[in-house]
Scaffold this active site. Structure first.
Site, PDB file in Angstrom:
ATOM      1  N   LYS A 115       0.854  -1.187   0.000  1.00  0.00           N
ATOM      2  CA  LYS A 115       0.000   0.000   0.000  1.00  0.00           C
ATOM      3  C   LYS A 115       0.892   1.239   0.000  1.00  0.00           C
ATOM      4  O   LYS A 115       1.932   1.259   0.685  1.00  0.00           O
ATOM      5  CB  LYS A 115      -0.905  -0.024   1.231  1.00  0.00           C
ATOM      6  CG  LYS A 115      -1.980   1.050   1.256  1.00  0.00           C
ATOM      7  CD  LYS A 115      -2.941   0.848   2.427  1.00  0.00           C
ATOM      8  CE  LYS A 115      -4.012   1.921   2.481  1.00  0.00           C
ATOM      9  NZ  LYS A 115      -4.982   1.692   3.576  1.00  0.00           N
ATOM     10  N   SER A 128      -9.812   1.875   2.404  1.00  0.00           N
ATOM     11  CA  SER A 128      -8.839   2.625   1.625  1.00  0.00           C
ATOM     12  C   SER A 128      -7.768   1.759   0.952  1.00  0.00           C
ATOM     13  O   SER A 128      -7.088   2.226   0.052  1.00  0.00           O
ATOM     14  CB  SER A 128      -8.142   3.656   2.521  1.00  0.00           C
ATOM     15  OG  SER A 128      -7.397   2.987   3.541  1.00  0.00           O
ATOM     16  N   SER A 163     -10.356  -0.571   6.598  1.00  0.00           N
ATOM     17  CA  SER A 163      -9.695  -0.337   5.309  1.00  0.00           C
ATOM     18  C   SER A 163      -8.961  -1.523   4.709  1.00  0.00           C
ATOM     19  O   SER A 163      -8.494  -1.454   3.579  1.00  0.00           O
ATOM     20  CB  SER A 163      -8.711   0.838   5.431  1.00  0.00           C
ATOM     21  OG  SER A 163      -9.422   2.049   5.401  1.00  0.00           O
TER      22      SER A 163
END
Ligand SMILES: [Mg+2]
Ligand SMILES: [Zn+2]
Lengths: 100, 492, 476
Positions: free
Chosen positions: B80, B155, B179
Site C-alpha cells: 500500500k 482505503s 480499510s
C-alpha cells in the site's frame, strides 16, 4: 438552527492553516453541520464515571535506553527538502517569537 | 497446472525454496500479469520492474549457494502506498507526497525483505487512507476486478484489487476503520486486521495512531497466516507494539472448530443488512455449525455509536498527524509561499484533497477550545464502553461472526456526494478498531450481480490464532469455489 | 498609588542525557547543523517516538529535589501549533497530568527565606533551532536540537521582586547541577527562563494583566528585564493606561523590553493524549530508587557545613557552590584538616589558581589529602603561612606532595634558636638607627626590623620564635 457557522469554519480553517474558497467554505458549513449533528447520538449515553479510553492497549512504561545510535548523513536528511543550502533547511523568513 | 501468478503465496515459497521454480521466473510471471491487466484495474501506482527482478535473482543466487531461504522466498508482495520504502516513492496517493522518497524502510517492509519476499511495487489507496472506495486517490482510479464499473473498496483498494486480479501473491494494507477488511470483502479476497499492537506501525504513514494497524490481503487463509507469521511481533521502534509472543499461525489452522462458541451480535443483523448479504452470512454460520461450532446470540449494545466515535477520534488524531506536511522538510511546497504563514496555508490547501481537508477540519474542530469535552472526551468514553461490550461478549463466546460490509461493491460516484453516507458504510468494521481486537474478512459467496460478499470474524485481543482457525475451517468447508473475477479468468 | 509586582517563572531545562528524548540521536550541542538528525526527530512520515527512560529518571530526581509529588500515572500529550522549528507541527509535551506537581523551593533572598511554590514540572521535547538571514532573506532550520529532552518547571506567582527571581534561578541552577540533571549552560540554551509579570495596587488580591518576557540570555539580564517590565507596567497604569497581555522580548543592549505580539488563534493548542506513547507509571519502588540516589542538596549541605564544621553562612555558600567543590572540602576535612583553614585556603589561593587556569577545584592537580597535608605543615610549624602560598603554587603546578616541595626547595622553617639569634644580630648590626629609635620609645620600628629578619631568612624564619628573639635582643 445550524450549529456550525461560517465563522466557526473560518476559525477552524485558521487553526488548521487551510484556505477555503467560497464554495468549499459553504460546503463545509453544510457537511460539518450534518456530521456533527450525527455525533449528537453520543449525548444519548450517560458516560458519568466512565474512564476515557486514551490508548488502544493498556500498556505502560515502554522505554528505550539512553544510548546514542547512528544519525543520518546530512545529505540524506536534506535530500527530500524543497529548499536547503547544504547545511540548513530553508524556509521563508520567520518573524514571530518562538515557543517551547 | 495453473500459472505462477495464480498460485498461493505458500505454494510459491515452497516451490522457490525447493528449486522447483526460480524466483526470477515467478517474478516475471507476475510482471507480465501486471502488464496484461493493470491497464484496466489500475491497482499499481508504480511498478519496480528492474528492482524486483534483481531481487529475485539475488534470492535465486542465495539458494544456489546453498543458503536457506526465508518463509516468503520469491513471493511478490504489493505494498500500500503509505508504507515507507527506500525503493521507489511513498506518496500515500497524495499530491502532498508525490515523488517523496523515504530515507528508511517501514519495519514490515524490512521483515518482508528479510523473509526473501519480492516487492513488485506500490498500490493505490484513498489519499492518506481516508475513504472507503479508493476514489479519494490523487493518483488514479482503481477498479474492482469483479466489475470494472465498481469501486474496489478502500482505503486499501489497490491492495485488494491487485490480489483479486492476481497481480501479486498477496498485498499489505492498513486498516483504521475497516480499510483492509472492507476492500477484501468487496474484491473477494481474505483480509486481516490484526490486534492493535500486533504489527509494528513504524513506517506506516499515520492516519489515526490509536486505530491504525497493518495487515495482509491474501488469496486464502493459509496465506494470511503465513504473512502474519512474518509481520507480527514487537518492534523497539514502536512503543505501541506489544511484547506478546507470536504463535505459529500456520500451525493453528487445524480445521477444527468443534466446541468453539461463535457469538452472533444481534446489532449486526438488523434491517440495515440487505437480505442477500444476510442470507450469505447465515449460510456461512450454518457451515460452521455443521463443523461442530456452537452459536450464541450476544449483544454489543453500543454498536450504533461506533461511527460517531470513530469519526471524532480518527479525524482528531489525523489533524495532528497530517500537520507535519508543511513543505519544510519533504514533500510538496507551494511555489508562491513568501511568508511562513503562506508556506503552510498554500501548501496544505493545494497539497491535500477534499476528503483529507474535510477530516482535518472535523478533527481540528473537535479538539478546539470549548469543544474538546463535548466531542473528543465524550468519544473516548464511549470508546471505553464499546470495548467493554466486547469484553462482555467474549466472556460468552470465542469469536464473533458478522458481515464485513452491509453492501457489496458499489459504483463509482455512488456515495461521493454524501460523506456521512460513505462513513456509515463502515459500521461493521469500525468497532474492531475501536476495541483494538483482530478481525478478518473471508469471501462467503457472490451476489446475484456477481459481486463478492465478505464474512467477518473477530476475536479476543491477540487471539488471531483462533480467528484464523475458524476462518480456515469455514474456507475448507464452505462448499463452493469463490472462483476468479472476470478479469482474472482471461477476459483481459 | 503604591504597586506590587506579582511574578511567576517558567524555566525550560535541557536534560543532560546522551541521546534525545524520542530517538537515538546525540544531544551534542556542538555538532554541525543537521548532523544529529534522523527520520524521527525530523518528523518524517511514518516515524514514531520512543521515550528515553533516563528522561523520566532525571525528571523525577528534579521533581523530588523540588519537593514535588511524583504522579503515579502520567501521560504524554500533543500540543498542536505550527512553527518551522517544530518538525511534526505538534510538540510532545504533558498537559493535564504532569510527571511532577505541587512542590516548593525555599530560597535565601532579600529579607530572609522565601518559599516559592512549584506548580508543576513536565517532560517535553525541544524544538529545532532557527537561524535568520539565510539565502534569499529566508530562515534556516537546524534540527540538531529537535528532540533534546526538556523539563519545563513552572512556579506559582510567588515572586514580588526581580531579586527574588534572580535568587530562585541561582538556587534552581545549583540544584540542577548537583543532580547532574542539566549542564545549565545558558549560552547554549540549556536553561531558558521566562517570567510572567503583572503588577497590582498593594494590598489588592486581584491579579493584574500579565506579560511574558522571554528569550533572555542570562540570570542578570533576566533580573534587569523583570525590573524594567515592573517599572514599565507601573508607569503605564499610573498614566491611566492598560496592560496588554502579550509576549515581550528583551533587548539587552538598549535595556528595554519590546512587544512580540502573536495571533490570537495561536493559543488554541488542541492538546490531546499522545496515542503513540504508553503512559508513564512511576511506582513507589521507582520513586524510592531515585530518591535514594539523590545527592545531598545544596541547602542541606550549606546547613551542615555551618553546623558541623562551623563555617560562616558566607563561607558555606561559597564552599557548596558546586558539588565538586563541596566534596573536595569534605575530603580535606576528613583527613583531619581544620575546616575553617581548609575553607580559607580553598576560597583564597586555591580558587585563585583555579580561576587563572580555568580548572575546577575538584579537577586540579592538588588532591584534597595534599591540601590537608599542607595545612598540617603550617600547623606543626614546618612552614609559615607565607611560604605555604609558594608551596601551594608549586603543588598546583606539579601535583607533588607538599613535603616533597618543601624539601626540594629547602623551604623548611628555621626554628633553631641559635640560627635565628645569628640572623637577628645581623639585622640589628645593619640597622643601628632603627635600633636607636626603638630604644628611644618608638615601638613601631620593631615591625620594620621583623620584616628585615624575615627577608634575611628568605621567609623561612619561624615568625613566632623570631619575634621573641628580636624582642629579647632589643630589650637587652
Ligand atoms: Mg513548554
Ligand atoms: Zn533523531
Amino acid at each position: 438552527m445550524s450549529r456550525i457557522t461560517e465563522k466557526d469554519v473560518d476559525y477552524v480553517a485558521g487553526l488548521a492553516r487551510l484556505r477555503l474558497d467560497e464554495e468549499a467554505r459553504a460546503r463545509l458549513v453544510r457537511e460539518m453541520d450534518a456530521i456533527l449533528g450525527y455525533m449528537d447520538k453520543l449525548n444519548e449515553l450517560n458516560t458519568e464515571g466512565v474512564e476515557p479510553m486514551m490508548h488502544a492497549l493498556e500498556m505502560t512504561n515502554v522505554f528505550r535506553d539512553d544510548v546514542v545510535g547512528e544519525s543520518m548523513p546530512r545529505d540524506l536528511a536534506l535530500e527530500t527538502a524543497p529548499q536547503h543550502d547544504g547545511a540548513y533547511f530553508i524556509v521563508p523568513p520567520i518573524m514571530d517569537p518562538e515557543e517551547s | 497446472m495453473s500459472a505462477w501468478h495464480e498460485r498461493r503465496a505458500h505454494e510459491i515459497a515452497g516451490a522457490v525454496r525447493t528449486g522447483a521454480v526460480s524466483a526470477v521466473e515467478v517474478t516475471r510471471a507476475f510482471l507480465e500479469r501486471i502488464d496484461a491487466v493493470d491497464g484496466e484495474v489500475n491497482a499499481y501506482t508504480e511498478v519496480w520492474r528492474a528492482e524486483a527482478e534483481a531481487r529475485a535473482a539475488a534470492i535465486d543466487a542465495k539458494r544456489d549457494r546453498g543458503e536457506a531461504l526465508g518463509a516468503l522466498a520469491g513471493v511478490p508482495v504489493a505494498l500500500k502506498a503509505l508504507l515507507c520504502t527506500t525503493e521507489g516513492t511513498t506518496d500515500c496517493s497524495s499530491r502532498m507526497l508525490k515523488g517523496f522518497r523515504s530515507p528508511y524502510d517501514a519495519t514490515v517492509v524490512r521483515r518482508l525483505r528479510d523473509a526473501d519476499a519480492v516487492l513488485p511495487g506500490k498500490v493505490n489507496m484513498d489519499e492518506f487512507a481516508m475513504g472507503s472506495s479508493t476514489e479519494n486517490s490523487a493518483i488514479k482510479k482503481t477498479r474492482n476486478p469483479w466489475n470494472l464499473d465498481c469501486v474496489p473498496g478502500g482505503s486499501s483498494g489497490g491492495s485488494a484489487a491487485s490480489v483479486a486480479a492476481d497481480e501479486c501473491a498477496f498485498a499489505l494494507g492498513s486498516d483504521t476503520g475497516g480499510s483492509i477488511r472492507q476492500p477484501a470483502a468487496l474484491c473477494g479476497c481474505v483480509g486481516v486486521k490484526p490486534t492493535y499492537g500486533r504489527v509494528s506501525r513504524y513506517g506506516l504513514v499515520a492516519f489515526a495512531s490509536s486505530l491504525d494497524q497493518i495487515g495482509p490481503l491474501t488469496k486464502d487463509v493459509e496465506d494470511a497466516a503465513l504473512a502474519l507469521n512474518i509481520i507480527c511481533g514487537r518492534d523497539p521502534m514502536d512503543a505501541t507494539s506489544a511484547a506478546v509472543p507470536v504463535p505459529d499461525f500456520t500451525a493453528s489452522l487445524t480445521g477444527e472448530v468443534k466446541g468453539l462458541r461463535i457469538g452472533l451480535p444481534k446489532e449486526y443483523f438488523t434491517s440495515q443488512l440487505g437480505s442477500e448479504m444476510r442470507e450469505k452470512v447465515e449460510r456461512a454460520i450454518a457451515v460452521l455449525e455443521e463443523q461442530g461450532a456452537e452459536t450464541v446470540e450476544v449483544s454489543l449494545p453500543h454498536t450504533d455509536h461506533g461511527v460517531a466515535v470513530y469519526y471524532i477520534i480518527s479525524p482528531a488524531e489525523a489533524s495532528a498527524n497530517l500537520a507535519r506536511f508543511d513543505g519544510v522538510r519533504y514533500g510538496f511546497r507551494h511555489p508562491d509561499a513568501e511568508t511562513v504563514d503562506d508556506l503552510y496555508v498554500l501548501t496544505k490547501s493545494d497539497g491535500f484533497g477534499t476528503e483529507v481537508q474535510r477530516r482535518i477540519m472535523l478533527g481540528t474542530y473537535v479538539l478546539s477550545s470549548g469543544y474538546y469535552d463535548a466531542y473528543y472526551l465524550k468519544a473516548q468514553k464511549v470508546r471505553a464502553l464499546i470495548r467493554q461490550d466486547f469484553d462482555r461478549a467474549f466472556a460468552q463466546c470465542d469469536v464473533l461472526v458478522t458481515p464485513t460490509s452491509p453492501t457489496p461493491a458499489f459504483r463509482f460516484g455512488e456515495k461521493t456526494d454524501d460523506p456521512l453516507e460513505m462513513y456509515l458504510s463502515d459500521i461493521y468494521t469500525i468497532s474492531a478498531n475501536l476495541a483494538a481486537i483482530p478481525g478478518i474478512s473471508v469471501p462467503c459467496g457472490l451476489t446475484s450481480a456477481g459481486l463478492p460478499a465478505g464474512l467477518q470474524i473477530m476475536a479476543r485481543h491477540f487471539d488471531e490464532a483462533t480467528m484464523l482457525r475458524v476462518a480456515h475451517c469455514y474456507e475448507q468447508h464452505r462448499g463452493f469455489d469463490p472462483g476468479k473475477p472476470p478479469i482474472a479468468r482471461g477476459a483481459a | 498609588m503604591e504597586y506590587e509586582a506579582v511574578i511567576g517563572m517558567e524555566v525550560h531545562v535541557e536534560l543532560d542525557t546522551r541521546s534525545k528524548v524520542f530517538c537515538a540521536c546525540s544531544t551534542d550541542f556542538h555538532a554541525e547543523p543537521n548532523t544529529n538528525v534522523c527520520p524521527i526527530c525530523l518528523g518524517m512520515p511514518g516515524t514514531l517516538p520512543m521515550l528515553n527512560r533516563e528522561v523520566v529518571n532525571k525528571s523525577v530526581a528534579v521533581g523530588l529535589a523540588l519537593n514535588c509529588t511524583i504522579a503515579r500515572w502520567s501521560k504524554m500529550d500533543r500540543k498542536n501549533y505550527f512553527y518551522p522549528d517544530l518538525p511534526k507541527n505538534y510538540q510532545i509535551s504533558q498537559y493535564d497530568l504532569p510527571l511532577c506537581h505541587g512542590g516548593y523551593l525555599d530560597i535565601e533572598t532579600e529579607g530572609g527565606t522565601r518559599r516559592i511554590g512549584i506548580t508543576r514540572a513536565h517532560m517535553e521535547e525541544d524544538p529545532a533551532r532557527n537561524v535568520h538571514g539565510m539565502m534569499g532573506g529566508g530562515s534556516g532550520v537546524d534540527f540538531n536540537r529537535s528532540g533534546v529532552p526538556l523539563l519545563e518547571i513552572v512556579t506559582e506567582p510567588d515572586f514580588r521582586s526581580a531579586q527574588q527571581v534572580y535568587d530562585y534561578l541561582a538556587e534552581l541552577k545549583q540544584i540542577l547541577l548537583y543532580l547532574g540533571a542539566s549542564d545549565c549552560n545558558m549560552e547554549e540554551g540549556s536553561l531558558r527562563a521566562e517570567a510572567n509579570i503583572s503588577v497590582r495596587p498593594k494590598g489588592s488580591e486581584r491579579l493584574g494583566t500579565k506579560t511574558e518576557v522571554k528569550n533572555v540570555a542570562s540570570f542578570t539580564q533576566t533580573m534587569r528585564a523583570v525590573e524594567y517590565e515592573i517599572k514599565r507596567q507601573i508607569r503605564v497604569l499610573s498614566e491611566g493606561g492598560t496592560i496588554v497581555q502579550e509576549t515581550r522580548g528583551w533587548d539587552a543592549e538598549k535595556g528595554i523590553s519590546f512587544s512580540q505580539r502573536k495571533k490570537e488563534s495561536a493559543h488554541d493548542y488542541r492538546y490531546f493524549p499522545e496515542p503513540d506513547l504508553a503512559p508513564v507509571v512511576v511506582d513507589e519502588a521507582w520513586e524510592r530508587r531515585v530518591r535514594d540516589a539523590l545527592p545531598e542538596l545544596p541547602a542541606a549541605r550549606r546547613k551542615r557545613f555551618r553546623e558541623a564544621h562551623g563555617l560562616s553562612a558566607y563561607d558555606a555558600r561559597v564552599i557548596t557552590a558546586t558539588r565538586g567543590m563541596a566534596d573536595y572540602f569534605e575530603a580535606v576535612v576528613r583527613v583531619g584538616a581544620d575546616p575553617k583553614k581548609a575553607a580559607n585556603w580553598m576560597m583564597g589561593d586555591l580558587q585563585a589558581l583555579c580561576t587563572e587556569t580555568r580548572v575546577e577545584v575538584d579537577a586540579c592537580a592538588v588532591c584534597p589529602e595534599d591540601l590537608a597535608a599542607m595545612i598540617g605543615l603550617i600547623e606543626n610549624g614546618t612552614i609559615s603561612g607565607k611560604i605555604a602560598k609558594e608551596v601551594l603554587a608549586a603543588m598546583f603546578e606539579t601535583g607533588k606532595h607538599p613535603k616533597e616541595i618543601v624539601e626540594e626547595k629547602g623551604l623548611v622553617q628555621i626554628s633553631d634558636s641559635s640560627e635565628l639569634e645569628g640572623i637577628v644580630q645581623q639585622v640589628l648590626d645593619a640597622n643601628p638607627n632603627q635600633v636607636e629609635q626603638f630604644r628611644s620609645g618608638k615601638d613601631q620600628v620593631k615591625g620594620y626590623l621583623m620584616g628585615q629578619v624575615m627577608k634575611a631568612s628568605r621567609g623561612k624564619a619561624n615568625p613566632k620564635l623570631a619575634s621573641q628573639i628580636l624582642e629579647k635582643a632589643l630589650r637587652a
